[in-house]
Design a protein around this motif. Structure first.
Motif, PDB file in Angstrom:
ATOM      1  N   ALA A   1      -8.222   9.252 -12.267  1.00 40.78           N
ATOM      2  CA  ALA A   1      -8.469   9.419 -10.829  1.00 40.78           C
ATOM      3  C   ALA A   1      -9.880   9.944 -10.565  1.00 40.78           C
ATOM      4  N   SER A   2     -10.363  10.813 -11.455  1.00 42.40           N
ATOM      5  CA  SER A   2     -11.685  11.406 -11.228  1.00 42.40           C
ATOM      6  C   SER A   2     -12.798  10.352 -11.273  1.00 42.40           C
ATOM      7  N   SER A   3     -12.649   9.330 -12.129  1.00 39.95           N
ATOM      8  CA  SER A   3     -13.666   8.267 -12.175  1.00 39.95           C
ATOM      9  C   SER A   3     -13.623   7.423 -10.896  1.00 39.95           C
ATOM     10  N   ILE A   4     -12.416   7.178 -10.408  1.00 39.93           N
ATOM     11  CA  ILE A   4     -12.285   6.397  -9.170  1.00 39.93           C
ATOM     12  C   ILE A   4     -12.953   7.165  -8.036  1.00 39.93           C
TER      13      ILE A   4
ATOM     14  N   LEU B   1       0.817  -1.223   0.000  1.00 39.92           N
ATOM     15  CA  LEU B   1       0.000   0.000   0.000  1.00 39.92           C
ATOM     16  C   LEU B   1       0.846   1.267   0.000  1.00 39.92           C
ATOM     17  N   GLN B   2       2.158   1.101  -0.086  1.00 41.62           N
ATOM     18  CA  GLN B   2       3.061   2.259  -0.096  1.00 41.62           C
ATOM     19  C   GLN B   2       3.188   2.809  -1.520  1.00 41.62           C
ATOM     20  N   GLY B   3       2.192   3.609  -1.905  1.00 40.33           N
ATOM     21  CA  GLY B   3       2.166   4.142  -3.263  1.00 40.33           C
ATOM     22  C   GLY B   3       3.436   4.875  -3.664  1.00 40.33           C
ATOM     23  N   ASP B   4       3.933   5.712  -2.781  1.00 40.73           N
ATOM     24  CA  ASP B   4       5.122   6.512  -3.122  1.00 40.73           C
ATOM     25  C   ASP B   4       6.327   5.608  -3.417  1.00 40.73           C
ATOM     26  N   ARG B   5       6.467   4.606  -2.565  1.00 39.41           N
ATOM     27  CA  ARG B   5       7.616   3.714  -2.739  1.00 39.41           C
ATOM     28  C   ARG B   5       7.486   2.927  -4.058  1.00 39.41           C
ATOM     29  N   ILE B   6       6.267   2.566  -4.383  1.00 44.64           N
ATOM     30  CA  ILE B   6       6.047   1.796  -5.615  1.00 44.64           C
ATOM     31  C   ILE B   6       6.330   2.664  -6.851  1.00 44.64           C
ATOM     32  N   ILE B   7       5.930   3.924  -6.782  1.00 41.87           N
ATOM     33  CA  ILE B   7       6.210   4.822  -7.915  1.00 41.87           C
ATOM     34  C   ILE B   7       7.722   5.080  -8.029  1.00 41.87           C
ATOM     35  N   GLU B   8       8.345   5.215  -6.890  1.00 43.39           N
ATOM     36  CA  GLU B   8       9.811   5.381  -6.868  1.00 43.39           C
ATOM     37  C   GLU B   8      10.483   4.189  -7.561  1.00 43.39           C
TER      38      GLU B   8
ATOM     39  N   ALA C   1      -7.529   6.883  -5.749  1.00 41.18           N
ATOM     40  CA  ALA C   1      -7.450   7.993  -6.703  1.00 41.18           C
ATOM     41  C   ALA C   1      -6.127   8.752  -6.567  1.00 41.18           C
ATOM     42  N   ALA C   2      -5.653   8.899  -5.330  1.00 41.23           N
ATOM     43  CA  ALA C   2      -4.395   9.625  -5.108  1.00 41.23           C
ATOM     44  C   ALA C   2      -3.239   8.898  -5.796  1.00 41.23           C
ATOM     45  N   PHE C   3      -3.283   7.579  -5.751  1.00 42.59           N
ATOM     46  CA  PHE C   3      -2.219   6.803  -6.401  1.00 42.59           C
ATOM     47  C   PHE C   3      -2.297   6.954  -7.922  1.00 42.59           C
ATOM     48  N   ALA C   4      -3.505   6.892  -8.464  1.00 43.51           N
ATOM     49  CA  ALA C   4      -3.677   7.053  -9.912  1.00 43.51           C
ATOM     50  C   ALA C   4      -3.135   8.422 -10.345  1.00 43.51           C
ATOM     51  N   ASN C   5      -3.437   9.434  -9.543  1.00 45.30           N
ATOM     52  CA  ASN C   5      -2.939  10.784  -9.810  1.00 45.30           C
ATOM     53  C   ASN C   5      -1.430  10.865  -9.746  1.00 45.30           C
TER      54      ASN C   5
ATOM     55  N   THR D   1     -14.091   0.066 -10.054  1.00 47.37           N
ATOM     56  CA  THR D   1     -13.278   0.726 -11.083  1.00 47.37           C
ATOM     57  C   THR D   1     -11.941   0.017 -11.279  1.00 47.37           C
ATOM     58  N   ARG D   2     -12.017  -1.291 -11.496  1.00 50.08           N
ATOM     59  CA  ARG D   2     -10.794  -2.104 -11.609  1.00 50.08           C
ATOM     60  C   ARG D   2     -11.161  -3.431 -12.244  1.00 50.08           C
ATOM     61  N   LEU D   3     -10.156  -4.278 -12.424  1.00 51.79           N
ATOM     62  CA  LEU D   3     -10.392  -5.652 -12.844  1.00 51.79           C
ATOM     63  C   LEU D   3     -10.955  -6.403 -11.638  1.00 51.79           C
ATOM     64  N   GLN D   4     -11.978  -7.250 -11.853  1.00 49.44           N
ATOM     65  CA  GLN D   4     -12.541  -7.985 -10.720  1.00 49.44           C
ATOM     66  C   GLN D   4     -11.841  -9.337 -10.543  1.00 49.44           C
ATOM     67  N   VAL D   5     -11.927  -9.848  -9.334  1.00 50.45           N
ATOM     68  CA  VAL D   5     -11.427 -11.202  -9.048  1.00 50.45           C
ATOM     69  C   VAL D   5     -12.001 -12.199 -10.058  1.00 50.45           C
TER      70      VAL D   5
END
Ligand code: ADP
Length: 450
Positions: free
Chosen positions: A107-110, A61-68, A89-93, A291-295
């Motif tokens: 992000a706006s759709s999420i 869940l560490q979006g910043d680290r994943i983008i890094e 949405a913040a991660f998509a942005n 707003t994603r792929l489902q299981v």
């Protein structure tokens, strides 16, 4: 063009995405936590990068680290899978800001679908049918109670921020209202940090029928038909199938068109699922949009012959929809059973341990097993205890059901308690065979399932 893809997930869905990427000649990057150093998704990817300790809030869940990580390894796009950051949405942005393609909607759709009440307001305006109810801002107890009294009991109290069946309470009569409201709010606050409530008419015998949609960046949309996910335990799906039994062509296209309208109302791009409740009289009501792929996307893949992850990637690259509505069709019938490490005899408590034996049925054109573990792996307390998705296909529902039963009989797991026998009992139940599907199926047939 996407040449290199990072999968911001683990387990079966990470492996599933890697398979398609590999087939398309796209290089893959896995991320992993301390608990997943030797995980299958890490072994399958071309490269991998550590993102933190075992608990997901410190790693997946560490979006910043994943983008890094994505920037460090020159990744073009990130596929979030489901769960974790997929509807963040913040991660998509943040992906967009860092020039990394987020394989998902804007992000706006999420955001628009993030709150069930805001979503209902948008859908109401777009003319999509809703479950009758109250979804306003005024959250005073008396307002909510008056709404419930007016629509008549039973009602369902639902957390606007809810997911995974949490923060929901049925209320059968006026005198249960206050206690149920307090309980639903408490659970919503604990799970989502937000206790805004919706009041909905509680439908007593509905089916859960959802529509798979895709939109491209030009705003064109198609639907890849429906899935019936009525067999649920505590509002969580257990066995899904496609197409939905008993669906008429007319209802299929009406629901499909409504789903596209729902997606277009929020300028959707990519893969999405519009969930409806379907009443016995053929009325259907919008519940929410994921707003994603489902299981459960594999059942759609098996009846359409399309690879939904490939569609996601193509659309994320800016291409138009791979196919037009008129060229899509349904072939045969598919089921998915979710194999979990859990104990049906002990209130489905998640089970942990080492998979000392892991023997799935043989995969062929009729049987597909999506998994993220191999024999000897640990099922830990840190993540969702799903071991695999068993997916079967055949020419029609009856034969597909036979395949499912056979495949469940051939699935052998030791070292960890599983729900395989429970799934078998559901699939073997006469009412299930007769496709008497309702969301209360498991409650209704309790006695023959354990
Ligand atoms: P979540 O986001 O927590 O999964 P949903 O709104 O998708 O919540 O609802 C989950 C399940 O709860 C549905 O599949 C259905 O079985 C049941 N449900 C939701 N709303 C209603 C309703 N108004 N009446 C009857 N059942 C409902």
């Amino acid at each position: 063009m996407i040449r290199k893809l990072l999968i911001a997930n683990r387990g079966e869905i990470a492996c599933r995405v890697i398979k398609t990427a590999r087939r398309l000649g796209i290089a893959t990057v896995a991320v992993y936590s301390d608990a997943d150093v030797n995980a299958l998704h890490v072994k399958m990817a071309d490269e991998s990068i550590h993102v933190g300790p075992a608990p997901s809030k410190n790693s997946y869940l560490q979006g910043d680290r994943i983008i890094e990580a994505a920037k460090k390894l020159n990744v073009d796009a990130i596929h979030p899978g489901y769960g974790f950051l997929s509807e963040n949405a913040a991660f998509a942005n943040a992906c967009a800001k860092n020039n990394v393609i987020f394989i998902g909607p804007p992000a706006s759709s999420i955001e628009a679908m993030g709150s069930k009440s805001a979503a209902k307001t948008i859908m109401e305006k777009a003319g999509v049918p809703l479950v009758p109810g109250y979804h306003g801002d005024d959250q005073a107890r008396d307002t909510l109670k008056a709404a419930a009294d007016k629509m008549g009991y039973p009602v369902l109290l639902k957390a606007a921020a809810g997911g995974g069946g949490k923060g929901m309470r049925q209320v059968w009569s006026e005198d249960e209202f206050d206690e149920a409201l307090a309980a639903a709010k408490r659970e919503a606050m604990a799970s989502f940090g937000d206790d805004i409530m919706l009041v909905e008419k509680y439908l007593t015998q509905p089916r859960h029928v959802e529509i798979q949609v895709f939109c491209d960046s030009k705003g064109d949309g198609v639907y890849l038909f429906e899935r019936d996910c009525s067999v649920q335990r505590r509002h969580q799906k257990v066995i899904e199938e496609a197409p939905a039994p008993g669906m008429t062509e007319a209802l299929r296209s009406t629901m499909g068109e409504a789903a596209i309208k729902a997606a277009q109302a929020i300028d959707y791009v990519g893969a999405g699922t519009v969930e409806f409740l379907l009443d016995a009289d053929g009325s259907f009501y919008f519940m929410e949009m994921n707003t994603r792929l489902q299981v459960e996307h594999p059942v759609t893949e098996l009846i359409t012959g399309e690879d939904l992850v490939e569609w996601q990637i193509r659309i994320a690259e800016g291409n138009p929809l791979p196919k037009e509505q008129s060229t899509l069709s349904i072939r045969g019938h598919a089921f998915e059973a979710r194999i979990y490490a859990e104990d049906p005899d002990n209130d489905f408590l998640p089970a942990t341990g080492t998979l000392s034996l892991l023997q799935p049925p043989q995969e062929d054109t009729h049987v597909r097993v999506d998994t993220g573990v191999v024999e000897g792996d640990e099922v830990s307390v840190y993540y969702d205890p799903m071991i695999a998705k068993l997916v079967v296909w055949s020419e029609n529902r009856d034969i597909a059901l036979e395949r499912l039963l056979k495949a469940l009989r051939e699935y052998h797991i030791d070292g960890v308690t599983t729900n395989i026998e429970f799934l078998y009992n559901v699939a073997a139940n006469k009412a299930f065979r007769d496709a008497e599907l309702v969301t209360t199926f498991i409650e209704k047939h309790q006695d023959s399932l354990f």
